[in-house]
Motif scaffolding. Structure first.
Motif, mmCIF file in Angstrom:
data_model
loop_
_atom_site.group_PDB
_atom_site.id
_atom_site.type_symbol
_atom_site.label_atom_id
_atom_site.label_comp_id
_atom_site.label_asym_id
_atom_site.label_seq_id
_atom_site.Cartn_x
_atom_site.Cartn_y
_atom_site.Cartn_z
ATOM 1 N N PHE A 170 50.625 104.862 -21.988
ATOM 2 C CA PHE A 170 49.834 105.016 -20.767
ATOM 3 C C PHE A 170 50.730 105.513 -19.644
ATOM 4 C CE2 PHE A 170 51.395 100.748 -21.209
ATOM 5 C CZ PHE A 170 51.889 100.412 -19.954
ATOM 6 N N THR A 171 50.106 106.057 -18.623
ATOM 7 C CA THR A 171 50.844 106.576 -17.473
ATOM 8 C C THR A 171 51.265 105.428 -16.565
ATOM 9 O OG1 THR A 171 48.783 106.911 -16.269
ATOM 10 C CG2 THR A 171 49.639 108.794 -17.511
ATOM 11 N N VAL A 172 52.248 105.682 -15.738
ATOM 12 C CA VAL A 172 52.733 104.711 -14.764
ATOM 13 C C VAL A 172 51.609 104.398 -13.781
ATOM 14 C CG1 VAL A 172 54.356 104.410 -12.852
ATOM 15 C CG2 VAL A 172 55.107 105.534 -14.974
ATOM 16 N N GLY A 173 51.480 103.140 -13.407
ATOM 17 C CA GLY A 173 50.492 102.778 -12.399
ATOM 18 C C GLY A 173 49.815 101.472 -12.718
ATOM 19 N N GLY A 174 48.875 101.096 -11.851
ATOM 20 C CA GLY A 174 48.152 99.853 -12.059
ATOM 21 C C GLY A 174 47.239 99.544 -10.896
ATOM 22 N N GLY A 175 46.770 98.318 -10.887
ATOM 23 C CA GLY A 175 45.799 97.875 -9.905
ATOM 24 C C GLY A 175 46.334 97.851 -8.489
ATOM 25 N N LEU A 176 45.442 98.129 -7.550
ATOM 26 C CA LEU A 176 45.799 98.113 -6.130
ATOM 27 C C LEU A 176 45.788 96.678 -5.604
ATOM 28 C CD1 LEU A 176 43.683 101.087 -4.728
ATOM 29 C CD2 LEU A 176 46.030 101.110 -5.610
ATOM 30 N N VAL B 132 52.874 104.349 -5.294
ATOM 31 C CA VAL B 132 54.332 104.322 -5.089
ATOM 32 C C VAL B 132 54.899 102.930 -5.372
ATOM 33 C CG1 VAL B 132 54.385 106.293 -3.510
ATOM 34 C CG2 VAL B 132 54.233 103.994 -2.572
ATOM 35 N N ARG B 133 54.146 101.887 -5.074
ATOM 36 C CA ARG B 133 54.598 100.530 -5.407
ATOM 37 C C ARG B 133 54.724 100.373 -6.917
ATOM 38 N NH1 ARG B 133 51.822 96.785 -7.315
ATOM 39 N NH2 ARG B 133 49.826 97.517 -6.498
ATOM 40 N N GLU B 134 53.685 100.785 -7.635
ATOM 41 C CA GLU B 134 53.710 100.684 -9.095
ATOM 42 C C GLU B 134 54.816 101.548 -9.694
ATOM 43 O OE1 GLU B 134 52.004 98.905 -11.385
ATOM 44 O OE2 GLU B 134 50.775 97.808 -9.951
ATOM 45 N N LEU B 135 55.009 102.745 -9.148
ATOM 46 C CA LEU B 135 56.066 103.631 -9.633
ATOM 47 C C LEU B 135 57.426 102.946 -9.520
ATOM 48 C CD1 LEU B 135 56.884 106.489 -10.646
ATOM 49 C CD2 LEU B 135 57.049 107.140 -8.229
ATOM 50 N N PHE B 136 57.676 102.312 -8.383
ATOM 51 C CA PHE B 136 58.950 101.614 -8.198
ATOM 52 C C PHE B 136 59.067 100.415 -9.133
ATOM 53 C CE2 PHE B 136 61.542 98.362 -6.034
ATOM 54 C CZ PHE B 136 62.768 98.997 -6.143
ATOM 55 N N GLU B 137 58.012 99.585 -9.204
ATOM 56 C CA GLU B 137 58.053 98.401 -10.064
ATOM 57 C C GLU B 137 58.254 98.764 -11.528
ATOM 58 O OE1 GLU B 137 54.413 96.250 -9.419
ATOM 59 O OE2 GLU B 137 54.967 95.673 -7.371
ATOM 60 N N GLU B 138 57.605 99.820 -11.973
ATOM 61 C CA GLU B 138 57.614 100.145 -13.402
ATOM 62 C C GLU B 138 58.745 101.062 -13.835
ATOM 63 O OE1 GLU B 138 53.657 101.490 -14.385
ATOM 64 O OE2 GLU B 138 52.839 99.472 -14.167
#
Length: 157
Positions: free
Chosen positions: A40-46, A57-63
């Motif tokens: 799956f692509t980078v990302g997730g729930g808001l 951008v938060r998910e990108l950094f976390e992941e």
């Protein structure tokens, strides 16, 4: 599908594409079905109050460990609504996808939360042809065509 018992969720995802036109995918599994792995692509729930770009951008950094500004993402390049099961619950997720081009990046999983540490086990940079030729499960299913279209649109005629 519109299941009446689905939990509604907003999400943002990042199509992180390197200088070789490869998209970053993470591999994970549903805790309720650990034998079924998928990419799956980078990302997730808001989070509450986040815009899609801020969440992306938060998910990108976390992941991945990559930090960029929300402005660097620009506008979403794709939107979809999907329904899926995860950990015994059913979700209906409205999600926006952002395209971010980079030269290269060494992925760092240090920012993963507990659930991600338990369910995400690999990453890989995929070409469009590799995705099209793969028998492995990945989401979204239209990703190869989406990436190919986005790369064509960036190329001046």
């Amino acid at each position: 599908m519109n299941r009446p018992d689905a939990t509604l969720r907003r999400a943002a995802r990042v199509l992180l594409v390197d200088a070789s036109s490869r998209v970053l995918m993470l591999r994970g599994h549903d805790p309720a079905r650990p034998d079924q792995r998928y990419w799956f692509t980078v990302g997730g729930g808001l989070d509450d109050g986040e815009t899609p770009a801020q969440g992306a951008v938060r998910e990108l950094f976390e992941e991945t460990g990559l930090r960029v500004s929300a402005e660097a993402l620009g506008r979403p390049v794709f939107h979809e609504a999907v329904e899926f099961p995860f950990d015994g619950a059913w979700y209906r997720q409205e999600q926006d996808f952002f395209l971010l081009r980079i030269d290269s990046w060494e992925v760092d999983f240090a920012g993963h939360k507990a659930l991600e540490r338990a369910t995400v086990d690999a990453y890989r940079w995929w070409t469009v042809d590799e995705l099209r030729g793969s028998e492995e499960r990945y989401y979204p299913a239209a990703l190869p065509d989406l990436i190919a279209r986005l790369l064509r649109e960036e190329t001046p005629c």
